[in-house]
Write an enzyme that holds these catalytic residues in place. Structure first.
Site, PDB file in Angstrom:
ATOM      1  N   HIS A   1     -86.973  21.659  24.452  1.00 43.88           N
ATOM      2  CA  HIS A   1     -87.850  22.140  23.382  1.00 43.88           C
ATOM      3  C   HIS A   1     -87.069  22.654  22.170  1.00 43.88           C
ATOM      4  O   HIS A   1     -87.653  22.876  21.108  1.00 43.88           O
ATOM      5  CB  HIS A   1     -88.814  23.218  23.905  1.00 43.88           C
ATOM      6  CG  HIS A   1     -88.189  24.548  24.192  1.00 43.88           C
ATOM      7  ND1 HIS A   1     -87.871  24.952  25.469  1.00 43.88           N
ATOM      8  CD2 HIS A   1     -87.831  25.575  23.381  1.00 43.88           C
ATOM      9  CE1 HIS A   1     -87.359  26.171  25.425  1.00 43.88           C
ATOM     10  NE2 HIS A   1     -87.322  26.567  24.173  1.00 43.88           N
TER      11      HIS A   1
ATOM     12  N   ASP B   1     -87.379  20.171  30.816  1.00 39.18           N
ATOM     13  CA  ASP B   1     -87.039  20.942  29.620  1.00 39.18           C
ATOM     14  C   ASP B   1     -85.532  21.056  29.434  1.00 39.18           C
ATOM     15  O   ASP B   1     -85.010  22.126  29.110  1.00 39.18           O
ATOM     16  CB  ASP B   1     -87.674  22.333  29.654  1.00 39.18           C
ATOM     17  CG  ASP B   1     -87.619  23.021  28.289  1.00 39.18           C
ATOM     18  OD1 ASP B   1     -87.575  22.307  27.275  1.00 39.18           O
ATOM     19  OD2 ASP B   1     -87.594  24.273  28.249  1.00 39.18           O
TER      20      ASP B   1
ATOM     21  N   SER C   1     -83.004  30.505  24.396  1.00 36.35           N
ATOM     22  CA  SER C   1     -83.323  29.245  25.063  1.00 36.35           C
ATOM     23  C   SER C   1     -82.154  28.271  24.987  1.00 36.35           C
ATOM     24  O   SER C   1     -81.618  28.005  23.908  1.00 36.35           O
ATOM     25  CB  SER C   1     -84.554  28.603  24.417  1.00 36.35           C
ATOM     26  OG  SER C   1     -85.705  29.354  24.657  1.00 36.35           O
TER      27      SER C   1
END
Length: 346
Positions: free
Chosen positions: A81, A111, A189
């Site tokens: 993402h 992901d 992230s």
């Protein structure tokens, strides 16, 4: 008097961070998005009839995340993402040097994504650990660039293992996550989760906030390595699927259901994966599975819950018959399902 030169005894956290920090990078992305330059409802209706709808304007949308270098050729592991559908990728190294990045491949199901650094004098790779030997209570150190603040470190423990991402509301993902109370904030992230020995044990992916402390989650590094290998070699990851929606059945749930005088069917009072729905014209539909079937074994391995079945399906070969043992109307039967690539549903 000469300045006192004392050899400070740093904590194990400082020593662990020292091993990994040179391989942690910040990832900045940009992509073009189409937006109307102003609210079309404010246009006079007569002018709209004469001139038509206003043209769309193009804007640049910026994003940011973290990553970690996993080999000496400059391959960076991060979250999908962070780099999906972007036009440019700029990577800032730990020493401040900026390099262009090329997205090798992304896998939205796990992901995870792989980015290749463009340039010379590439940073060292991070030491990778073994996420299979982690235990609840082990130290967990999160590194990254939350809110754009580079070289940030937070400390916690491994709070739980094998946390199914579907229980967090992500029905389109296939992941067993590492849960930690180490603070993982926006921008973390794609950064590494590190053990007390300075080895990467996970890739930070999301946080669930609420009253009290937030809950952080990371993708186990063993899975991330397998996905990275496939992305490097093939540019994509193939995920088998059989087209079933399943719920866990236990003897207690079955007894509670069977006591209901309005129950349409009686459920077997045992553990298994109960078929809630079958995807039309999917592999299971073609094999003859029906709603209400209880899967109790796959490939001669007992199935206690849906996760046990999905783990076997994930490791199965495409097109190779996978025998499922199930209960239907009190009878035991075996059907063979041929897993198909999940990408065919896109």
């Amino acid at each position: 008097m000469a300045p006192q030169a004392l050899a400070l005894e740093h904590s194990f956290v400082a020593r662990a961070v020292e091993k990994v920090a040179p391989a942690v990078v910040r990832i900045d992305t940009e992509r073009a998005v189409e937006r109307q330059p102003f609210d079309p409802t404010l246009i006079d209706p007569l002018l709209r009839d004469l001139l038509g709808d206003p043209p769309l304007g193009q804007e640049r949308e910026r994003g940011q995340g973290s990553g970690v270098v996993i080999d000496s050729d400059g391959l960076v592991l991060t979250n999908a993402h962070v780099v999906e559908r972007v036009d440019t990728v700029s990577v800032t190294l730990a020493d401040g040097q900026q390099l262009d990045g090329q997205v090798v491949g992304t896998d939205s199901v796990t992901d995870l994504a792989l980015v290749r650094l463009q340039g010379h004098d590439l940073p060292p790779k991070a030491p990778l650990g073994d996420s299979e030997i982690m235990q609840v209570g082990d130290w967990a150190i999160a590194l990254g660039t939350p809110f754009g603040l580079e070289r940030t470190v937070t400390l916690g423990i491994v709070s739980s293992l094998h946390r199914n991402i579907n229980s967090l509301g992500f029905a389109d993902k296939r992941l067993d996550l590492v849960q930690t109370d180490a603070a993982i904030n926006p921008g973390n992230s794609g950064g590494p989760l590190v053990n007390g020995q300075g080895e990467v044990i996970g890739i930070n992916t999301l946080v669930r906030s609420g009253p009290g402390a937030g809950l952080g989650f990371a993708i186990p590094i063993n899975l991330a390595r397998r996905v990275a290998d496939q992305l490097e070699q093939q540019g994509e990851v193939v995920h088998p699927y059989i087209g079933l929606q399943l719920v866990a059945l236990t003897p207690r749930i079955a007894r509670d259901h069977n006591r209901d005088p309005n129950a349409l069917v009686q459920l077997p009072e045992r553990d298994g994966a109960l078929v809630q729905s079958v995807m039309p014209d999917g592999p299971s539909d073609r094999a003859g599975l029906r709603r209400g079937d209880l899967v109790i074994a796959v490939d001669d391995r007992p199935v206690q819950d849906p996760q046990a079945l999905l783990e076997v399906v994930d490791a199965a070969s495409l097109g190779t018959p996978l025998p499922l043992k199930l209960l239907r109307n009190g009878r035991e039967l075996t059907l063979s399902v041929k897993p198909a690539p999940l990408s065919e549903l896109a």
